[in-house]
Design a protein around this motif. Structure first.
Motif, PDB file in Angstrom:
ATOM      1  N   ILE A   1      -0.785   7.065  14.669  1.00 44.25           N
ATOM      2  CA  ILE A   1      -2.136   6.618  14.866  1.00 44.25           C
ATOM      3  C   ILE A   1      -3.064   7.803  15.143  1.00 44.25           C
ATOM      4  N   SER A   2      -2.548   8.619  16.249  1.00 44.10           N
ATOM      5  CA  SER A   2      -3.582   9.776  16.680  1.00 44.10           C
ATOM      6  C   SER A   2      -3.630  10.640  15.250  1.00 44.10           C
ATOM      7  N   TYR A   3      -2.582  10.785  14.447  1.00 43.70           N
ATOM      8  CA  TYR A   3      -2.771  11.873  13.338  1.00 43.70           C
ATOM      9  C   TYR A   3      -3.852  11.173  12.574  1.00 43.70           C
ATOM     10  N   VAL A   4      -3.805   9.852  11.977  1.00 43.96           N
ATOM     11  CA  VAL A   4      -4.782   9.221  11.148  1.00 43.96           C
ATOM     12  C   VAL A   4      -6.261   9.360  11.906  1.00 43.96           C
ATOM     13  N   VAL A   5      -6.544   8.993  12.873  1.00 47.46           N
ATOM     14  CA  VAL A   5      -7.658   8.979  13.428  1.00 47.46           C
ATOM     15  C   VAL A   5      -8.025  10.392  13.735  1.00 47.46           C
ATOM     16  N   SER A   6      -7.466  11.376  13.917  1.00 43.98           N
ATOM     17  CA  SER A   6      -7.931  12.795  14.115  1.00 43.98           C
ATOM     18  C   SER A   6      -8.156  13.342  12.660  1.00 43.98           C
ATOM     19  N   THR A   7      -7.483  13.094  11.664  1.00 45.44           N
ATOM     20  CA  THR A   7      -7.829  13.543  10.255  1.00 45.44           C
ATOM     21  C   THR A   7      -8.790  12.726   9.449  1.00 45.44           C
ATOM     22  N   ARG A   8      -8.914  11.557   9.677  1.00 44.47           N
ATOM     23  CA  ARG A   8      -9.922  10.682   8.947  1.00 44.47           C
ATOM     24  C   ARG A   8     -11.171  10.087   9.531  1.00 44.47           C
ATOM     25  N   PHE A   9     -11.100  10.083  10.981  1.00 45.21           N
ATOM     26  CA  PHE A   9     -12.329   9.730  11.560  1.00 45.21           C
ATOM     27  C   PHE A   9     -12.869  10.789  12.320  1.00 45.21           C
ATOM     28  N   THR A  10     -13.336  11.746  11.626  1.00 44.03           N
ATOM     29  CA  THR A  10     -13.851  13.037  12.273  1.00 44.03           C
ATOM     30  C   THR A  10     -15.260  12.790  12.393  1.00 44.03           C
ATOM     31  N   PRO A  11     -16.217  13.506  13.362  1.00 42.52           N
ATOM     32  CA  PRO A  11     -17.516  13.654  13.297  1.00 42.52           C
ATOM     33  C   PRO A  11     -18.179  13.866  12.180  1.00 42.52           C
ATOM     34  N   ASP A  12     -17.448  14.783  11.265  1.00 41.42           N
ATOM     35  CA  ASP A  12     -17.698  15.255   9.718  1.00 41.42           C
ATOM     36  C   ASP A  12     -18.255  13.853   9.123  1.00 41.42           C
ATOM     37  N   ARG A  13     -17.289  12.875   9.301  1.00 44.79           N
ATOM     38  CA  ARG A  13     -17.486  11.687   8.480  1.00 44.79           C
ATOM     39  C   ARG A  13     -18.068  10.726   9.117  1.00 44.79           C
TER      40      ARG A  13
ATOM     41  N   MET B   1       0.914  -0.959  -0.051  1.00 42.03           N
ATOM     42  CA  MET B   1       0.022   0.139  -0.105  1.00 42.03           C
ATOM     43  C   MET B   1       0.953   1.400  -0.056  1.00 42.03           C
ATOM     44  N   ARG B   2       0.204   2.105  -0.648  1.00 38.31           N
ATOM     45  CA  ARG B   2       1.102   3.536  -0.889  1.00 38.31           C
ATOM     46  C   ARG B   2       1.758   3.933   0.444  1.00 38.31           C
ATOM     47  N   ASN B   3       0.778   4.662   1.200  1.00 37.17           N
ATOM     48  CA  ASN B   3       1.606   5.343   2.450  1.00 37.17           C
ATOM     49  C   ASN B   3       0.853   4.944   3.639  1.00 37.17           C
ATOM     50  N   LEU B   4       1.684   5.110   4.817  1.00 35.82           N
ATOM     51  CA  LEU B   4       1.444   4.626   6.213  1.00 35.82           C
ATOM     52  C   LEU B   4      -0.044   4.885   6.533  1.00 35.82           C
ATOM     53  N   ALA B   5      -0.432   6.148   6.245  1.00 39.15           N
ATOM     54  CA  ALA B   5      -1.868   6.641   6.701  1.00 39.15           C
ATOM     55  C   ALA B   5      -2.960   6.004   6.332  1.00 39.15           C
ATOM     56  N   ASP B   6      -2.530   5.533   4.797  1.00 39.65           N
ATOM     57  CA  ASP B   6      -3.764   4.602   4.457  1.00 39.65           C
ATOM     58  C   ASP B   6      -3.705   3.352   4.884  1.00 39.65           C
ATOM     59  N   VAL B   7      -2.572   2.624   5.060  1.00 42.49           N
ATOM     60  CA  VAL B   7      -2.711   1.345   6.035  1.00 42.49           C
ATOM     61  C   VAL B   7      -3.433   1.397   7.178  1.00 42.49           C
ATOM     62  N   ILE B   8      -2.997   2.401   7.892  1.00 40.72           N
ATOM     63  CA  ILE B   8      -3.910   2.550   9.220  1.00 40.72           C
ATOM     64  C   ILE B   8      -5.202   2.970   9.268  1.00 40.72           C
TER      65      ILE B   8
END
Lengths: 149, 149
Positions: free
Chosen positions: A42-54, A1-8
Motif C-alpha cells: 500500500i505504501s509503495y503504491v501510494v508513494s509512487t502514484r499519488f504524488t504531489p506531482d499528480r 486485473m494485471r498486477n497488484l499495484a494497479d488494483v490498489i
DNA sequence: TATAACATCCGCTAAATTACGCATAGTCTC
DNA sequence: GAGACTATGCGTAATTTAGCGGATGTTATA
C-alpha cells in the motif's frame, strides 16, 4: 486485473471519484488484508502514484487509529471561477482548524495567513498585543467555561 | 468514533469552538468516566495535542476541586475582520506565482489550493454556518471518508 | 482551634498494544 | 539488465491502561 499495484491504485482512485470525494481514508493493514498483500505494498503504491506531482496530498498517522489519507487536489483551472466572498475570520479560523488538526504545519498555516493578508490588501496593521497579557486576562475568571459533560 | 484520543480531542475542540469559547474547564476523572477511559488518557491527549506549539495554554490543579483548563490563544496574525472578496482565479494565480518563484513548495501550493477549494464551497451559503463548522464535520472524524473495504 | 485522618483528584512513569515508515532483497516484465 | 513490482522484517511513532505519589480540600476528634 494485471498486477497488484494497479488494483490498489484503482481502488483508491475509485474511492476518490465516488461522489467527488475530496479525500479517502485508508487503513494500511486493513486494506492489505483485504487485498491479500503485504502492507508495505500500500505504501509503495501510494508513494509512487499519488504524488504531489499528480495533484495528490498524502498524510498519515501511526499508532492506534492510524490511517493514510489521500487528498485529491482540485485542478486550478475550470472549477469554481466565480467570485469568492468569505468572512475573513472564518477563513482564519479554518486555517487554525486545519492547523490544530495537524493537517498543515506551522509554516503552512503562516503562509496561508500571509496569503490572506496579501489578498485582503491590508497593510501590516497593528502590533500584536502580547499573547501573555491576553491569556492572563482570560485566566482571571475560572469557572465560566466549564465543559458540559 | 474508534479512536479514543480523537474523541477526547474533538470533545475539547468542540467545546472551544462552541460560541468561540476562549477556554474550557475539564475535570479529568469526570470526563474520563464519561468517555469510559482511563483518566490518564485525558492527560495524554491534553499534553500531546494542546501544546503551546499549537496555540494552547494548559493549567491544572490537583486535589479536591481540581481541574484542567485548556486555553485557546488568539493568533497574533490576521486581525482584520472585514469581509473578503476575491476573484478565485486571481487567488489561484497568486498561488501559481508563489510556486513558480519557489517561494512555496509543491505541497504548500497544493494545500493552498485545497484551502481555496474548501472556502469556495461555501461561496453561496448565506447563513451563519461557518466554514469552521463545515470543515470540522468533514475533517474531524477520520472515518467520514473511510474507504469501504 | 489545632491537627490528624480521610477523601478527592491530577501528574508522572512504565509497559503493552497498534499500526505506519523504511530499508532491503527477491521477483517479474520488457 | 533495468526498472517496476512484491514481500519481509525491524524501527518507532502514537495510543492506551494501570498504579503510585503528591497536592488539595474536608471532616472528625480532642
Amino acid at each position: 486485473m494485471r498486477n497488484l499495484a494497479d488494483v490498489i491504485e484503482n481502488f483508491i482512485i475509485g474511492e476518490l471519484f465516488t461522489e467527488n470525494a475530496k479525500f479517502v481514508l485508508v487503513q494500511r493493514n486493513e486494506l492489505a488484508e483485504q487485498l491479500e498483500c503485504a502492507p508495505s505494498q500500500i505504501s509503495y503504491v501510494v508513494s509512487t502514484r499519488f504524488t504531489p506531482d499528480r495533484g495528490f496530498l498524502v498524510e498519515s498517522k501511526r499508532g492506534a487509529g492510524g490511517f493514510i489519507r489521500i487528498i485529491k487536489m482540485q485542478t486550478a483551472v475550470g472549477k469554481n471561477t466565480g467570485a469568492l466572498t468569505v468572512n475573513n475570520m472564518d477563513a482564519r479560523q479554518t486555517i487554525e482548524y486545519l492547523f490544530l488538526k495537524h493537517l498543515i504545519t506551522t509554516r503552512e498555516a503562516v503562509l496561508m495567513h500571509y496569503g490572506l493578508d496579501l489578498l485582503g490588501e491590508h497593510a501590516s496593521e497593528k502590533d500584536k498585543q502580547s499573547i501573555v497579557q491576553e491569556s492572563y486576562k482570560r485566566i482571571s475568571s475560572p469557572n465560566d467555561r466549564k465543559a458540559k459533560l
